[in-house]
Design a protein around this motif. Structure first.
Motif, PDB file in Angstrom:
ATOM      1  N   UNK A 141     -19.920  88.125 -20.361  1.00 18.52           N
ATOM      2  CA  UNK A 141     -18.990  87.495 -19.418  1.00 18.52           C
ATOM      3  C   UNK A 141     -19.723  86.703 -18.337  1.00 18.52           C
ATOM      4  N   UNK A 142     -20.789  87.280 -17.802  1.00 20.40           N
ATOM      5  CA  UNK A 142     -21.538  86.602 -16.736  1.00 20.40           C
ATOM      6  C   UNK A 142     -22.166  85.311 -17.239  1.00 20.40           C
ATOM      7  N   UNK A 143     -22.758  85.370 -18.427  1.00 17.88           N
ATOM      8  CA  UNK A 143     -23.388  84.171 -18.995  1.00 17.88           C
ATOM      9  C   UNK A 143     -22.350  83.101 -19.303  1.00 17.88           C
ATOM     10  N   UNK A 144     -21.196  83.521 -19.790  1.00 18.64           N
ATOM     11  CA  UNK A 144     -20.138  82.564 -20.094  1.00 18.64           C
ATOM     12  C   UNK A 144     -19.674  81.842 -18.826  1.00 18.64           C
ATOM     13  N   UNK A 145     -19.535  82.576 -17.745  1.00 17.19           N
ATOM     14  CA  UNK A 145     -19.084  81.968 -16.498  1.00 17.19           C
ATOM     15  C   UNK A 145     -20.126  81.023 -15.892  1.00 17.19           C
ATOM     16  N   UNK A 146     -21.405  81.203 -16.284  1.00 19.87           N
ATOM     17  CA  UNK A 146     -22.472  80.333 -15.797  1.00 19.87           C
ATOM     18  C   UNK A 146     -22.670  79.102 -16.673  1.00 19.87           C
ATOM     19  N   UNK A 147     -21.978  79.043 -17.813  1.00 19.45           N
ATOM     20  CA  UNK A 147     -22.190  77.913 -18.725  1.00 19.45           C
ATOM     21  C   UNK A 147     -21.794  76.620 -18.008  1.00 19.45           C
ATOM     22  N   UNK A 148     -22.693  75.628 -17.969  1.00 18.53           N
ATOM     23  CA  UNK A 148     -22.475  74.478 -17.089  1.00 18.53           C
ATOM     24  C   UNK A 148     -21.438  73.476 -17.558  1.00 18.53           C
ATOM     25  N   UNK A 149     -21.182  73.390 -18.864  1.00 15.00           N
ATOM     26  CA  UNK A 149     -20.309  72.335 -19.388  1.00 15.00           C
ATOM     27  C   UNK A 149     -18.887  72.854 -19.548  1.00 15.00           C
ATOM     28  N   UNK A 150     -17.936  72.170 -18.970  1.00  8.33           N
ATOM     29  CA  UNK A 150     -16.550  72.617 -18.995  1.00  8.33           C
ATOM     30  C   UNK A 150     -15.706  71.917 -20.049  1.00  8.33           C
ATOM     31  N   UNK A 151     -16.153  70.765 -20.538  1.00  8.56           N
ATOM     32  CA  UNK A 151     -15.374  70.016 -21.509  1.00  8.56           C
ATOM     33  C   UNK A 151     -15.656  70.442 -22.941  1.00  8.56           C
ATOM     34  N   UNK A 152     -14.937  69.832 -23.872  1.00 10.43           N
ATOM     35  CA  UNK A 152     -15.114  70.117 -25.300  1.00 10.43           C
ATOM     36  C   UNK A 152     -15.445  68.822 -26.019  1.00 10.43           C
ATOM     37  N   UNK A 153     -16.642  68.758 -26.598  1.00 11.76           N
ATOM     38  CA  UNK A 153     -17.046  67.583 -27.361  1.00 11.76           C
ATOM     39  C   UNK A 153     -17.579  68.051 -28.710  1.00 11.76           C
ATOM     40  N   UNK A 154     -16.684  68.146 -29.670  1.00 11.82           N
ATOM     41  CA  UNK A 154     -17.023  68.683 -30.979  1.00 11.82           C
ATOM     42  C   UNK A 154     -18.044  67.806 -31.686  1.00 11.82           C
ATOM     43  N   UNK A 155     -17.911  66.490 -31.532  1.00 12.16           N
ATOM     44  CA  UNK A 155     -18.825  65.573 -32.213  1.00 12.16           C
ATOM     45  C   UNK A 155     -20.265  65.792 -31.761  1.00 12.16           C
ATOM     46  N   UNK A 156     -20.460  66.149 -30.487  1.00 13.57           N
ATOM     47  CA  UNK A 156     -21.803  66.413 -29.977  1.00 13.57           C
ATOM     48  C   UNK A 156     -22.419  67.622 -30.676  1.00 13.57           C
ATOM     49  N   UNK A 157     -21.613  68.647 -30.905  1.00 13.91           N
ATOM     50  CA  UNK A 157     -22.106  69.843 -31.597  1.00 13.91           C
ATOM     51  C   UNK A 157     -22.528  69.505 -33.019  1.00 13.91           C
ATOM     52  N   UNK A 158     -21.701  68.728 -33.727  1.00 15.40           N
ATOM     53  CA  UNK A 158     -22.043  68.339 -35.095  1.00 15.40           C
ATOM     54  C   UNK A 158     -23.307  67.493 -35.112  1.00 15.40           C
ATOM     55  N   UNK A 159     -23.430  66.584 -34.138  1.00 15.44           N
ATOM     56  CA  UNK A 159     -24.616  65.730 -34.057  1.00 15.44           C
ATOM     57  C   UNK A 159     -25.861  66.568 -33.775  1.00 15.44           C
ATOM     58  N   UNK A 160     -25.755  67.547 -32.874  1.00 13.51           N
ATOM     59  CA  UNK A 160     -26.889  68.414 -32.556  1.00 13.51           C
ATOM     60  C   UNK A 160     -27.294  69.256 -33.750  1.00 13.51           C
ATOM     61  N   UNK A 161     -26.311  69.800 -34.465  1.00 12.41           N
ATOM     62  CA  UNK A 161     -26.614  70.627 -35.637  1.00 12.41           C
ATOM     63  C   UNK A 161     -27.260  69.801 -36.738  1.00 12.41           C
ATOM     64  N   UNK A 162     -26.767  68.579 -36.935  1.00  9.65           N
ATOM     65  CA  UNK A 162     -27.381  67.702 -37.938  1.00  9.65           C
ATOM     66  C   UNK A 162     -28.831  67.406 -37.563  1.00  9.65           C
ATOM     67  N   UNK A 163     -29.073  67.187 -36.265  1.00 11.07           N
ATOM     68  CA  UNK A 163     -30.441  66.972 -35.805  1.00 11.07           C
ATOM     69  C   UNK A 163     -31.315  68.192 -36.016  1.00 11.07           C
TER      70      UNK A 163
END
Length: 370
Positions: free
Chosen positions: A206-228
């Motif tokens: 819970x503590x780590x989740x609340x510290x996560x800096x990015x609040x938006x959702x960008x699915x394409x970025x995740x796919x791009x990062x995983x492909x990389x």
């Protein structure tokens, strides 16, 4: 000590390792002892046969002679031959070479082995954006979660999928990616499943989740990062790659870093990496979430599948379906330095001898002498 529940996995891994080991490349720590033991065993067997031949008594006063049964009358069958009656003995002898090999204590020197295992290279992506705070009750998945947030349901679902793969016959290479507006590699590809599970538990704190800096959702970025990530490990030309994405699907962005979603997804398509997405939005069927119309065709264009999960049962069924679809083989390079290799030979010898003892004790036929 190994827990009893881990024994099948241990035996399976040992057999895989033995299958990929070449006897010609092994060194033996106790070769002389194994040769001596073999000589002693053969010598004892010869002595017993000789002793039996010398002590066999001829028919006389102490024995009753019976007329022989003609072969033509008695008939013959396959199971009446002495060869079959000695089945237990033959199994014992079949296990003897493996016992001698195990006794010689084989080990490998510093080597590199190209081995194959059933499994896949799987990049697991988890959405940690603020929209994942929405309620998603799940009695089984959320049993130990601090609350009913969708995020904790997806983390538990990812853990359930990984544990299902660990408990099966597969030996996957698994990576973990956490994303919001940006995507971060938490754990690169590894077969260290304890490390992956530890990373998941940290991500799901819970503590780590609340510290996560990015609040938006960008699915394409995740796919791009995983492909990389696949590219960084030089896996793009390999078969058996797969991406698994957990998100609530609240992403209407069709352009990221100047690229359209279709361009980003095209990278996965070109590399033949199917993407499976479990869209976790409570009590919402397909189409009830506006971006479903964007992501369903994009995901399925990769050869994967889009799962609109509105309840826990749908998530669990999706996990089972993805696990069923995730068969394949992984070719990896193993580097070892003086690793013992006796376990595989010992298991095979014990298997032969256990079967021989079972036949000897349970089937009267195998206790008869011809």
């Amino acid at each position: 000590m190994v827990p009893i529940t881990a024994v099948p996995t241990l035996i399976r891994d040992t057999i895989f390792e033995w299958r990929n080991t070449r006897a010609a490349n092994l060194l033996f720590l106790h070769r002389d002892i194994a040769i001596l033991a073999l000589v002693v065993i053969v010598g004892l067997a010869m002595a017993m046969l000789a002793g039996r031949a010398l002590t066999r008594r001829k028919a006389g006063r102490t024995q009753v002679a019976l007329p022989a049964v003609l072969k033509g009358i008695a008939g013959r069958s396959f199971f009446s031959t002495s060869f079959i009656r000695h089945g237990a003995l033959l199994l014992f002898l079949a296990g003897m070479p493996f016992f001698v090999m195990a006794l010689a204590d084989p080990f490998s020197s510093i080597t590199r082995e190209d081995v194959s295992f059933p499994g896949r290279r799987i990049a697991v992506m988890i959405d940690a954006s603020s929209s994942m705070m929405a309620r998603f009750p799940a009695a089984q998945l959320n049993a130990k979660a601090p609350n009913e947030a969708t995020f904790f349901t997806t983390v538990a679902a990812a853990e359930a999928f990984i544990r299902q793969r660990i408990g099966g016959k597969y030996k996957d290479l698994i990576a973990l990616v956490e994303f919001g507006d940006e995507a971060y590699v938490v754990t690169p590809f590894t077969t260290d499943y304890e490390n992956i599970l530890l990373s998941l538990s940290l991500v799901g704190d819970w503590t780590e989740f609340m510290k996560f800096p990015d609040q938006g959702t960008t699915i394409a970025t995740a796919i791009e990062q995983a492909t990389g990530l696949f590219q960084a490990f030089n896996f793009l030309d390999a078969s058996g790659n797969l991406m698994l994405l957990f998100s609530d699907g609240q992403d209407t962005q069709v352009t990221v870093h100047g690229k359209h979603v279709t361009e980003i997804v095209a990278g996965a398509v070109a590399a033949k990496i199917p993407v499976y997405m479990i869209r976790t939005s409570y009590n919402k069927a397909l189409g009830a979430v506006l971006p479903d119309d964007i992501w369903k065709p994009a995901i399925e264009s990769t050869g994967g599948k889009f799962y609109p999960a509105g309840d826990e049962a749908t998530i669990l069924n999706a996990i089972k379906d993805i696990d069923r679809r995730s068969a394949g083989r992984v070719d990896v390079k193993l580097y070892s330095s003086q690793r013992p290799k006796f376990a595989g030979y010992a298991i095979i010898a014990a298997s032969f001898w256990t079967l021989a003892l079972t036949l000897q004790l349970t089937v009267p036929y195998f206790r008869k002498f011809p």
